[in-house]
Enzyme design. Structure first.
Site, PDB file in Angstrom:
ATOM      1  N   GLY A 111       2.922  52.348  -8.952  1.00 43.00           N
ATOM      2  CA  GLY A 111       3.176  50.931  -8.694  1.00 43.00           C
ATOM      3  C   GLY A 111       3.175  50.034  -9.920  1.00 43.00           C
ATOM      4  O   GLY A 111       2.949  48.825  -9.813  1.00 43.00           O
TER       5      GLY A 111
ATOM      6  N   ASN B  16       5.736  49.021 -11.680  1.00 41.08           N
ATOM      7  CA  ASN B  16       6.800  48.013 -11.562  1.00 41.08           C
ATOM      8  C   ASN B  16       6.396  46.915 -10.578  1.00 41.08           C
ATOM      9  O   ASN B  16       6.679  45.735 -10.806  1.00 41.08           O
ATOM     10  CB  ASN B  16       8.110  48.671 -11.136  1.00 41.08           C
ATOM     11  CG  ASN B  16       8.841  49.297 -12.309  1.00 41.08           C
ATOM     12  OD1 ASN B  16       9.359  48.600 -13.170  1.00 41.08           O
ATOM     13  ND2 ASN B  16       8.841  50.628 -12.358  1.00 41.08           N
TER      14      ASN B  16
ATOM     15  N   HIS C 124      16.224  52.455 -10.991  1.00 42.07           N
ATOM     16  CA  HIS C 124      16.398  53.894 -11.190  1.00 42.07           C
ATOM     17  C   HIS C 124      16.328  54.172 -12.682  1.00 42.07           C
ATOM     18  O   HIS C 124      16.966  53.473 -13.473  1.00 42.07           O
ATOM     19  CB  HIS C 124      17.764  54.332 -10.621  1.00 42.07           C
ATOM     20  CG  HIS C 124      17.992  55.793 -10.776  1.00 42.07           C
ATOM     21  ND1 HIS C 124      17.364  56.725  -9.977  1.00 42.07           N
ATOM     22  CD2 HIS C 124      18.748  56.503 -11.649  1.00 42.07           C
ATOM     23  CE1 HIS C 124      17.740  57.942 -10.354  1.00 42.07           C
ATOM     24  NE2 HIS C 124      18.579  57.831 -11.362  1.00 42.07           N
TER      25      HIS C 124
ATOM     26  N   THR D  51      22.563  50.605  -1.546  1.00 43.24           N
ATOM     27  CA  THR D  51      23.585  50.893  -0.547  1.00 43.24           C
ATOM     28  C   THR D  51      23.249  52.249   0.070  1.00 43.24           C
ATOM     29  O   THR D  51      22.308  52.912  -0.370  1.00 43.24           O
ATOM     30  CB  THR D  51      24.992  50.940  -1.188  1.00 43.24           C
ATOM     31  OG1 THR D  51      24.986  51.955  -2.203  1.00 43.24           O
ATOM     32  CG2 THR D  51      25.374  49.608  -1.799  1.00 43.24           C
TER      33      THR D  51
ATOM     34  N   LEU E 270      22.780  57.179  -2.244  1.00 46.37           N
ATOM     35  CA  LEU E 270      21.585  57.222  -3.096  1.00 46.37           C
ATOM     36  C   LEU E 270      21.896  56.888  -4.554  1.00 46.37           C
ATOM     37  O   LEU E 270      22.792  57.484  -5.155  1.00 46.37           O
ATOM     38  CB  LEU E 270      20.957  58.621  -3.017  1.00 46.37           C
ATOM     39  CG  LEU E 270      19.657  58.820  -3.803  1.00 46.37           C
ATOM     40  CD1 LEU E 270      18.523  58.038  -3.153  1.00 46.37           C
ATOM     41  CD2 LEU E 270      19.305  60.293  -3.895  1.00 46.37           C
TER      42      LEU E 270
HETATM   43  C1  GRF Z   1      10.023  54.272 -12.224  1.00 42.93           C
HETATM   44  O1  GRF Z   1      10.356  55.046 -13.326  1.00 42.93           O
HETATM   45  C2  GRF Z   1      11.261  53.894 -11.467  1.00 42.93           C
HETATM   46  O2  GRF Z   1      12.404  53.815 -12.247  1.00 42.93           O
HETATM   47  C3  GRF Z   1      11.425  55.032 -10.494  1.00 42.93           C
HETATM   48  O3  GRF Z   1      10.124  55.421 -10.159  1.00 42.93           O
HETATM   49  C4  GRF Z   1       9.222  55.039 -11.192  1.00 42.93           C
HETATM   50  C5  GRF Z   1       8.171  54.199 -10.536  1.00 42.93           C
HETATM   51  O4  GRF Z   1       7.093  53.911 -11.366  1.00 42.93           O
HETATM   52  N1  GRF Z   1      12.238  54.619  -9.388  1.00 42.93           N
HETATM   53  P1  GRF Z   1       5.982  52.890 -10.852  1.00 42.93           P
HETATM   54  O5  GRF Z   1       5.444  53.416  -9.547  1.00 42.93           O
HETATM   55  O6  GRF Z   1       6.640  51.555 -10.701  1.00 42.93           O
HETATM   56  O7  GRF Z   1       4.930  52.891 -11.914  1.00 42.93           O
END
Ligand code: GRF
Length: 208
Positions: free
Chosen positions: A12, A14, A109, A141, A144
């Site tokens: 988590g 992000n 992504h 969308t 994937l």
């Molecule tokens: C990130 O690298 C994101 O691009 C991918 O999953 C990872 C999530 O990391 N979709 P976090 O859980 O946000 O630390």
């Protein structure tokens, strides 16, 4: 005030970056909920610690994908979301679910889409001899890791990179562009023409 619902499956980081940016930059929005499909997702503790509703919809408790998606959608809807943010949410979503949140739901992504959809993006970029790697924020969308691109960040692939060192370099950029892109969506600043997203005031959608 707009409602943001963030979906996670693990760390988590992000989600954390978005929570912090929303507070420190004074967005006209609140993180209404953080929802995880895994009860052990580390990010849930951060959300709770910040007074955010943290909910689990455990995919293992459902007979199939459609049943899980239906319950997940109901939980999300209960928070009246304007924006749904997938932040390391590791479930493939059914077309019906995606349609329900069309152009309100974004994902990040860890590759420069349309290259390297799917898993193990950093390893595959290194093995392909790429000199550039990066990350992409896009509308979700039914296909994937496709969908109109909102922002991208690029980083170099260095000669001694491992999957882990490259992943860390990319992740640090994710923490910059994801909050920025979510803020644009919250503020209604994104325009779409023929599947191409532009920023209404011409802000750069590329972080180098
Ligand atoms: C990130 O690298 C994101 O691009 C991918 O999953 C990872 C999530 O990391 N979709 P976090 O859980 O946000 O630390």
């Amino acid at each position: 005030m707009k409602n943001i619902v963030i979906l996670i499956s693990g760390r988590g980081s992000n989600m954390e970056a978005i929570v912090r940016a929303c507070a420190s930059e004074g967005w006209n929005a609140r993180i209404a909920a953080v929802v995880s499909n895994r009860p052990d997702a580390a990010g849930l503790a951060f959300a709770k610690g910040h007074g955010i509703a943290a909910t689990v919809v455990d995919h293992k408790a459902f007979e199939d994908r459609l049943a899980f998606d239906a319950e997940l959608a109901n939980v999300i809807e209960s928070f009246a979301p304007d924006v749904v943010v997938l932040a390391g949410f590791m479930r493939i979503l059914s077309p019906a679910f995606v349609t329900r949140f069309e152009r309100r739901m974004v994902n990040i992504h860890p590759s420069l889409l349309p290259s390297f959809t799917g898993l193990h993006t950093h390893r595959r970029a290194i093995e392909a001899g790429c000199k550039l790697a990066g990350t992409t924020v896009h509308f979700v969308t039914a296909q994937l890791d496709h969908g109109p691109i909102i922002a991208q960040a690029v980083v170099p692939v260095l000669p001694r990179d491992t999957e882990d060192t490259l992943a860390a370099r990319v992740l640090s950029r994710e923490h910059v562009i994801y909050p920025r892109a979510v803020r644009w969506l919250v503020e209604g600043l994104l325009r779409e023409e023929n599947g191409v997203i532009t920023h209404a005031a011409g802000e750069t959608q590329l972080l180098v």
